[in-house]
Write a protein that holds these residues in place. Structure first.
Motif: not given
Lengths: 417, 252
Positions: B117-134
């Motif tokens: 929930i946190i590391n894979s979902a919540a942070k993905s948009n930030c880490m991938s700078v918008g490439q991967i939203s969840v």
């Protein structure tokens, strides 16, 4: 801490295991073709091997270093078809990856790269062999040792170095760093810092591919360290129940951080750990074996559901740049693998013995690659750091007006749109 | 897609279904009201028909009544009791572009999947700078329940009070409660805004804020020692965003 048990090199690969086509005219043709195609002046980063019929190049059949070992499955043949240009592209691409990782090492030591940096040198054959077997529509997801996978999926050197050095034109705008390279348009889903999490995520990607009926597969890469994670087995169970087209690839470099595989796993036969899920053990230092196995696995997964591939590979560097890599293994072991199993040397021998290119032509390729990497680093060094306002971009898709603060809650402040 | 945790034995489920039918026939709902369970069911139904890639999960309860028959086993899936596994698979599918709804039997079990929930979902948009939203929804009963132990009664509102991904915290005790609703709610495009508190009742001197089941209890405070009390329902609000609403209410 030193290991007590002797380390066995499971796949001792004598270089004489190479088949050559009988007709001398074929060899001459190969020479002529290789002369025509060299020196290589290509414009994009990685060469794609041509189909042999399209280019008219005669195929070369090569035997893999060792036969595949199967678990609950009939392994594929160890005879792999390749072409001269494919061999050359393998050589060039692996040399590029090797050079890139070594240059990253020096950048880290001169403090231009900070934070985490997990290097992939030694394991290039897995990235290249995998890429040769699939399309950009197939998905790959891996953990933090992702620089070379990013490159293989079409990423550029400048983007990579800029990201490693935290510059604004990096592939993740300087905000991801070494562990968070993504390229969604080429099916590369990262770049994950949490060991093992990428495996259920990869199964989810496969679920979506099955749902959308695209006929593509997902490769979830993980290491021998992550192979013991519970969530891997949970995801494998669900994938097997639902026949998801996912291939779990264990890049077994025999050390999970500093822990040898025999200390971490009761059963280090990772290809068998799927139990009811079939598995294949592959020499991960032989790029043609990797290519063969991945092609085989893709066909299998599309029909039948998950399969595990264990790539027997090795990393020359430590776990990360903060690990010298010699406290838990001997230097002799590292040099031993370098001498006997190095993937680039294997391809070099194949190229020379099949007279695809001469030694000096290969040296030229290496020089060219070195220059390319140096140029990319110089270019990346000129790129500025991101603007401080980038702290607050892409935090959420929709922020709903949430306020965010820096540590003192006064100076650094923004409202997320 | 998703299911929530384990599903009870089919036979038992069949019996439960028959019982409910009986109960439904006996119970006559006042016009213009629905139970929370029906509201959830109709919302899921509407979204699954609107967006073809939207998936939901079969649960062993009546919230997904009829959805399996309507949308088929490709979209309504039952999972084993492996939260880390199925939550991870849901997030992975969301990476690819599908819109899953993951249900946890009780939100306590989300802790088994909290890495995803946190590391894979919540942070993905930030880490991938918008490439991967969840675009994922995690839902399930949360907080106080009747007679279940400490390990099944924790409230996770403070843990998950962020806009992305959507974590939809329900309350088991409210599922059968029926509430009046206006006609516009029945429209399939009806949507409530996130980020704004709802003023349940106007008042003058005191502001009581609450969410979920406790709003009902707060509303029962008729007058607080003769001081009229305003009750705000912040259930739809991200905690930070609703501070403004609360501040406004408290200062006016």
């Amino acid at each position: 801490m030193c290991r007590e048990k002797p380390f066995h090199l499971p796949f001792f690969a004598p270089s004489s295991q190479i088949l050559r086509l009988p007709s001398s005219s074929m060899a001459a043709a190969a020479r002529r073709l290789s002369a025509a195609s060299l020196p290589l002046r290509h414009h994009h980063l990685l060469l794609r091997p041509f189909a042999s019929s399209a280019s008219g190049q005669p195929p070369i059949a090569v035997e893999t270093s060792v036969p595949f070992t199967g678990h609950k499955i009939e392994p594929p043949s160890r005879l792999v078809d390749t072409t001269p240009s494919e061999l050359l592209s393998f050589f060039r691409d692996m040399t590029l990856m090797r050079r890139m990782e070594i240059a990253a090492d020096s950048l880290y030591k001169s403090k231009l790269i900070r934070g985490f940096c997990h290097l992939y040198d030694g394991q290039e054959a897995v990235a290249i062999g995998l890429e040769a077997a699939i399309t950009k529509k197939d998905a790959i997801i891996t953990a933090y040792r992702d620089h070379c996978i990013f490159l293989a999926r079409g990423g550029s050197l400048v983007e990579s170095y800029a990201e490693l050095m935290g510059r604004r034109s990096g592939c993740s705008k300087g905000k991801g760093g070494s562990m968070h390279f993504y390229k969604k348009d080429s099916g590369f889903f990262g770049g994950h810092g949490i060991v093992g999490a990428q495996v259920p995520l990869g199964c989810g990607l496969a679920f979506a591919q099955k749902y959308t009926k695209e006929g593509t597969v997902s490769f979830a890469l993980y290491g021998d360290g992550a192979a013991n994670q519970g969530q891997l087995f949970e995801a494998l169970n669900i994938s097997a129940l639902w026949d998801l087209p996912v291939i779990l690839v264990c890049e077994n470099n025999h050390y999970g951080m500093g822990t040898a595989e025999w200390r971490a796993a009761k059963s280090p036969a990772y290809y068998k750990r799927g139990d009811y899920v079939p598995g294949l053990k592959v020499d991960g230092m032989d790029v043609l074996a990797v290519k063969q196995a991945c092609k085989f696995a893709k066909e299998y997964a599309l029909q039948n559901g998950p399969i595990i591939l264990e790539m027997d590979t090795y990393r020359y560097h430590g776990h990360s740049m903060s690990d010298p890599g010699s406290t838990y293994r001997t230097r002799d072991e590292i040099t031993g693998v370098r001498q006997e199993r190095d993937p680039i040397e294997r391809i070099r021998k194949l190229i020379l013995s099949n007279e695809v290119a001469t030694a000096s032509e290969l040296k030229d390729i290496e020089k060219e690659v070195r220059k390319e990497v140096d140029d990319a680093i110089a270019q990346a060094k000129e790129i500025p750091m991101p603007d401080p306002s980038e702290l607050f971009t892409n935090v959420y898709v929709k922020g709903f007006g949430a306020e965010v603060f820096g540590a003192d809650r006064k100076e650094v402040k923004a409202v997320l749109p | 897609f998703f299911f929530l945790g384990p599903s009870i034995d089919r036979k038992m489920w069949g019996i439960a279904r028959r019982k409910n039918l009986g109960q439904a026939l006996q119970k006559v709902l006042p016009a213009g009201s629905m139970t929370v369970r029906e509201a959830l069911n109709s919302a899921l139904d509407e979204e699954m028909s609107a967006d073809h890639s939207f998936l939901d999960g079969l649960e062993s309860t009546r919230i997904s009544k009829g959805l399996l028959e309507k949308y088929g086993p490709d979209r309504v899936l039952d999972t084993p009791i492996t939260e880390a596994g199925f939550a991870g698979i849901g997030v992975g599918a969301a990476y690819y572009g599908l819109r899953p709804v993951v249900k946890f039997m009780i939100f306590n079990f989300s802790m088994q999947a909290i890495d995803h929930i946190i590391n894979s979902a919540a942070k993905s948009n930030c880490m991938s700078v918008g490439q991967i939203s969840v675009p994922i929804v995690f839902r399930g009963p949360n907080g106080a329940n009747a007679g279940v132990d400490v390990q099944h009664s924790q409230c996770y509102a403070a843990w998950y009070a962020h806009p992305d991904p959507v974590v939809f915290l329900e309350n088991e005790l409210l599922y059968g409660e029926s509430f009046p609703i206006s006609a516009e709610v029945f429209d399939s495009s009806f949507c409530l805004p996130i980020g704004k508190a709802k003023i349940e009742r106007e008042g003058k001197y005191v502001t009581i804020t609450s969410f979920s089941k406790m709003v009902g209890h707060a509303l029962q405070v008729d007058t607080f020692k003769g001081i009229s009390a305003e009750v705000d329902d912040i259930v739809r609000a991200v905690k930070r965003a609703c501070y403004r609403s609360i501040l406004m209410a408290a200062t006016t």
